[in-house]
Design a protein around this motif. Structure first.
Motif, PDB file in Angstrom:
ATOM      1  N   GLY A   9       0.883  -1.044   0.005  1.00  0.00           N
ATOM      2  CA  GLY A   9       0.167   0.060  -0.033  1.00  0.00           C
ATOM      3  C   GLY A   9       0.828   1.293   0.126  1.00  0.00           C
ATOM      4  O   GLY A   9       0.720   2.143  -0.873  1.00  0.00           O
ATOM      5  N   ASP A  10       1.767   1.325   1.083  1.00  0.00           N
ATOM      6  CA  ASP A  10       2.679   2.478   1.014  1.00  0.00           C
ATOM      7  C   ASP A  10       4.059   1.978   1.565  1.00  0.00           C
ATOM      8  O   ASP A  10       4.263   0.811   2.039  1.00  0.00           O
ATOM      9  CB  ASP A  10       2.213   3.660   1.559  1.00  0.00           C
ATOM     10  N   LEU A  11       5.128   2.887   1.510  1.00  0.00           N
ATOM     11  CA  LEU A  11       6.422   2.232   1.858  1.00  0.00           C
ATOM     12  C   LEU A  11       6.657   2.832   3.090  1.00  0.00           C
ATOM     13  O   LEU A  11       6.412   4.236   3.385  1.00  0.00           O
ATOM     14  CB  LEU A  11       7.434   2.785   0.879  1.00  0.00           C
ATOM     15  N   ASP A  12       7.159   2.246   4.048  1.00  0.00           N
ATOM     16  CA  ASP A  12       7.454   2.718   5.483  1.00  0.00           C
ATOM     17  C   ASP A  12       9.120   2.658   5.635  1.00  0.00           C
ATOM     18  O   ASP A  12       9.475   1.374   5.527  1.00  0.00           O
ATOM     19  CB  ASP A  12       6.723   1.931   6.380  1.00  0.00           C
ATOM     20  N   LEU A  13       9.813   3.755   5.791  1.00  0.00           N
ATOM     21  CA  LEU A  13      11.050   3.644   6.081  1.00  0.00           C
ATOM     22  C   LEU A  13      11.540   3.976   7.490  1.00  0.00           C
ATOM     23  O   LEU A  13      10.837   4.966   7.985  1.00  0.00           O
ATOM     24  CB  LEU A  13      11.785   4.519   4.964  1.00  0.00           C
ATOM     25  N   VAL A  29       5.234   7.452   0.817  1.00  0.00           N
ATOM     26  CA  VAL A  29       6.133   7.216   1.378  1.00  0.00           C
ATOM     27  C   VAL A  29       6.074   7.765   2.964  1.00  0.00           C
ATOM     28  O   VAL A  29       6.121   8.941   3.032  1.00  0.00           O
ATOM     29  CB  VAL A  29       7.564   7.373   1.008  1.00  0.00           C
ATOM     30  N   ASP A  30       6.321   6.918   4.077  1.00  0.00           N
ATOM     31  CA  ASP A  30       6.086   7.318   5.380  1.00  0.00           C
ATOM     32  C   ASP A  30       7.683   7.200   5.988  1.00  0.00           C
ATOM     33  O   ASP A  30       8.225   5.917   5.741  1.00  0.00           O
ATOM     34  CB  ASP A  30       5.215   6.625   6.317  1.00  0.00           C
ATOM     35  N   VAL A  31       8.394   8.126   6.603  1.00  0.00           N
ATOM     36  CA  VAL A  31       9.669   7.895   7.172  1.00  0.00           C
ATOM     37  C   VAL A  31       9.628   8.259   8.411  1.00  0.00           C
ATOM     38  O   VAL A  31       9.023   9.222   8.850  1.00  0.00           O
ATOM     39  CB  VAL A  31      10.639   8.924   6.164  1.00  0.00           C
TER      40      VAL A  31
HETATM   41 CA    CA Z   1       2.475   3.718   5.933  1.00  0.00          CA
END
Ligand code: CA
Ligand code: DGT
Ligand code: CA
Length: 576
Positions: free
Chosen positions: A198-202, A243-245
Motif C-alpha cells: 500500500g505504501d512504503l515505510d522507511l 512514503v512514510d519515514v
Molecule cells: Ca505507512
C-alpha cells in the motif's frame, strides 16, 4: 532523475489506451502493450542499465521506435508523443478509462451508442438504466459500473511488491547517503514480503542534528508533502506511491523497525504479551517502568519478552507467537537452497529465447537443473507443441545434455487441463518425459464442485507431476478459481504429485495461505519461475518470498533436492 520501469510501462500502457480510443491500428497498440509488459517485469532498473550503455532495443519486442521513447523518457522524464496524445483526447474520456471495468473498447462503445464522454454522462446514463442496452454490456456490467463509480477515490492504490521494490531501493540508497545517517531499512508490508504494497515505510537511524525531513523533501521523485517533522515525514512520489519515514536515534532503531514492520495485528499481540510481563513496548524500545531495557535491535526487543527472533514474513498474527514460545518456528526456505526450476518456456512456444540460451541463463542464475515445459497444443493456443513438436524438442534436449556441463535439462511439458479434467496430450507422449506440469488455462468460472472434480481427475492421470499455478489467478486482474482446495491438496499428497508456487509477479500462485495449507497436507511444493525470457529466473525470488510467508522450510520444497533425489521423487509422480 531516476525513472522507474513501472513508470515507463505505465506510459506505454497509457499510449496503448489512448491509441485504441482513437481506433488506431491494432498492431501498433499491441506493440505498446507488449513493451509495457516487458519493461514492467524486468528484474533490474532499465534506467540504470541504459546509463551503463545498454541499448533498450535489445529487449524482446522493443524496436528502434520504442527504444527511442524509452531513452527520451529516461533522459528527460517525459514522453512527448504521450503528451501529444493526451492533448488530443478529452479529459472526460480519460476519466472513463480510469474506471476498473472500462478499457478503450468499452469507452468507444459507450461513446458510439450513447454519446458518453465523461463520468457525468456515465452517471446520467446509469440513472436511466441505459447502459444495459449497449451491445455486449448487460445488467451485470451496468451494476459493476455503478459500483466502480461509487467507490472511485476510495479504491486502494496498492502496487505489486516487485514494483514497490524499484522505488524502495532507490529511496533507501538516497537516504542512506545522507551524512550522519547510520542505518536505513524499508519496513511495512514490503519487508513482510506481501504480494502487494500500500505504501512504503522507511526507518532511519540518525542523531538529532541530521535533517532527514528536509533531505526527503529534496528527493527528486517527491510530488507532494503530506506531513513534515523532525521524527516523522510523509510524502507522495510522482508515481502516486506514498512514503512514510520515521527517524529515531540508533538506540531505538530496532524498536522502530519492529513497530513499522508490523503487521498491526502482530504488533498488538506483542504489546499484549509484554503487558502481561509488566513491560511496555513502543517504537522507542521495551520499558520496565521508565527504564528502557531493549530497543537497539529487533532481536533485543523480542528477547526482552522472552522470545527468539521472528522473521518479518511470519509477522501476520497467524500463530507465530505460539510457535516462537514453543521453540517451533520454521527455518524458512532461502533462495540459496533452490537447486533447480521445474517450469520454463522457450521460443518453441511462447518464450522469447532459444533452448540453449534459457539453459545457460539458468546455469548463470545458479541452478543445477532446469525443466523445459513448453505449452501443449490446444484449442486456441497460438503456439503449442503437438506430439511431433514435443518429440523434436525431446531429441534437442538429449543432444544439449550431451554437450552441456554444470546444469542438467529435464524434459517436460506444460499441458492443458481440459474442462473434463483430461490432458491435452496423449499418455503415450507424456510418458516419454521426465515430468508433466499440468495447468488450467480456460474455463476459470466453473462452479466449485465441477472445478474440484476437474482438478482431481487431472491429478488422477497416470502421468502428472506438478499442478502449475493452481488457483490460476492474476493479481488484480483475474480472481482465483473456486475449488475445494483441501480435497485437491490431500489427493496430491496421497498420489503423490506436487503443487506449484509460481513466482511470476502477477501470479504468486499458490498464495501464502494456500501454500501453507498445501504443505500441511503433506504435498511437496515446486517453487517455479515460469520463465519466458532469460531474465525471468529472477522470479524465483518472488516465489521464495511467498513461500516464506507460507511458513515453508527447505524440505517442503521439491526443487531444493539434489538432482538424483529429485529424479527419484519425480519418478514416483508417474504411476505407470
Ligand atoms: Ca505507512
Ligand atoms: P500496507 O502499507 O497497506 O501495504 O501495509 P503496512 O503493513 O505497511 O501498513 P502501514 O503502512 O499502514 O503501517 C506500517 C506499520 O506500522 C504496520 O505494519 C504496523 C504499524 N502500525 C500502523 N498502525 C498501527 C497501529 O494502529 N497500531 C500498531 N500497533 N501498529 C501500527
Ligand atoms: Ca506500508
Amino acid at each position: 532523475m531516476p525513472v522507474h520501469n513501472d513508470e515507463i510501462a505505465a506510459a506505454f500502457d497509457e499510449i496503448a489506451d489512448l491509441l485504441s480510443l482513437s481506433g488506431e491500428n491494432q498492431f501498433r497498440i499491441r506493440a505498446y502493450r507488449r513493451a509495457a509488459r516487458t519493461v514492467r517485469t524486468l528484474p533490474g532498473e532499465l534506467a540504470a542499465q541504459i546509463a551503463t550503455g545498454f541499448d533498450p532495443d535489445r529487449l524482446p519486442g522493443i524496436g528502434t521506435d520504442l527504444a527511442g521513447k524509452i531513452r527520451e523518457f529516461v533522459a528527460t522524464g517525459r514522453c512527448r508523443s504521450l503528451e501529444g496524445l493526451r492533448r488530443s483526447v478529452p479529459q472526460g474520456l480519460r476519466d472513463l478509462l480510469a474506471l476498473p471495468d472500462v478499457g478503450p473498447q468499452r469507452a468507444r462503445a459507450l461513446y458510439e451508442a450513447l454519446g458518453i464522454r465523461s463520468l457525468a454522462d456515465l452517471r446520467e446514463a446509469l440513472a436511466h438504466q441505459r447502459i444495459r442496452r449497449v451491445p455486449h454490456f448487460g445488467v451485470r456490467l451496468e451494476e459493476r459500473l455503478r459500483k466502480s463509480l461509487e467507490t472511485r477515490g476510495e479504491r486502494s492504490h496498492r502496487v505489486a511488491w516487485s514494483v514497490a521494490d524499484g522505488y524502495a531501493r532507490s529511496l533507501r540508497r538516497y537516504l542512506a547517503a545522507i551524512p550522519g545517517v547510520a542505518q536505513v531499512e524499508v519496513a511495512g508490508s514490503y519487508r513482510r514480503g506481501r504480494e502487494t504494497v500500500g505504501d512504503l515505510d522507511l526507518v532511519v537511524a540518525a542523531p538529532a542534528g541530521v535533517d532527514v525531513d528536509r533531505r526527503l523533501r529534496d528527493y527528486d521523485e517527491v510530488a507532494s508533502v503530506l506531513a513534515s517533522g523532525r521524527t516523522r515525514s510523509s510524502v507522495v512520489l510522482r508515481s502516486g506511491l506514498q512514503v512514510d519515514v520515521r527517524v529515531v536515534p540508533t538506540a531505538s532503531f530496532g524498536a522502530a523497525l519492529y513497530y513499522s514492520t508490523g503487521s498491526k495485528a502482530h504488533n498488538i499481540r506483542l504489546r499484549t504479551l509484554a503487558v502481561a510481563q509488566g513491560l511496555k513496548v513502543n517504537e522507542y524500545g521495551v520499558y520496565r517502568g521508565r527504564t528502557r531495557i531493549a530497543g537497539e535491535t529487533e532481536e533485543s526487543v523480542l528477547a526482552a519478552v522472552g522470545l527468539p527472533y521472528i522473521e518479518p514474513e511470519l509477522r501476520e498474527d497467524r500463530g507465530e507467537f505460539d510457535a516462537a514460545a514453543a521453540g517451533r518456528l520454521p527455518a524458512l526456505v532461502t533462495f540459496a537452497q533452490l537447486r533447480g526450476d521445474l517450469h520454463a518456456h522457450t521460443r518453441a512456444t511462447d518464450g522469447t529465447a532459444s533452448l540453449e540460451d534459457m539453459v545457460q541463463a539458468a546455469r548463470r542464475a545458479g541452478l543445477r537443473y532446469l525443466a523445459i515445459t513448453d505449452h501443449s497444443k490446444y484449442l486456441g493456443a497460438v503456439h503449442g507443441l503437438d506430439a511431433t513438436g514435443l518429440s523434436r524438442q525431446i531429441d534437442q534436449i538429449d543432444a544439449l545434455n550431451e554437450r552441456t556441463r554444470g546444469i542438467r535439462v529435464l524434459k517436460g511439458v506444460e499441458v492443458d487441463i481440459l474442462e473434463d479434467g483430461s490432458l491435452a496430450l496423449p499418455d503415450a507422449v507424456l510418458g516419454r518425459l521426465d515430468l508433466v506440469v499440468g495447468a488450467v488455462h480456460s474455463q476459470f468460472a466453473l462452479p466449485r464442485k465441477k472445478q474440484t472434480e476437474r482438478l482431481l481427475r487431472a491429478l488422477d492421470r497416470p502421468y502428472f507431476s506438478v499442478l502449475a499455478h493452481p488457483a490460476a489467478r492474476l493479481i488484480d486482474q483475474r480472481a482465483p478459481i473456486d475449488c475445494d482446495w483441501g480435497r485437491v491438496f490431500r489427493r496430491a499428497a496421497e498420489r503423490p504429485c506436487w503443487l506449484e508456487l509460481n513466482g511470476q509477479p502477477a501470479r504468486l500462485d499458490l498464495d501464502d495461505v494456500l501454500a501453507r495449507e498445501a504443505a500441511a497436507s503433506g504435498a511437496l511444493i515446486s517453487i517455479a519461475s515460469d520463465a519466458h525470457r532469460i531474465e525471468d529466473f529472477a522470479f524465483l525470488e518472488g516465489g521464495v518470498r511467498q513461500a516464506r510467508r507460507a511458513w515453508l522450510t527447505g524440505s517442503a520444497i521439491a526443487n531444493t533436492r539434489p538432482l538424483g533425489e529429485l529424479r527419484r521423487l519425480l519418478r514416483r509422480t508417474f504411476l505407470k
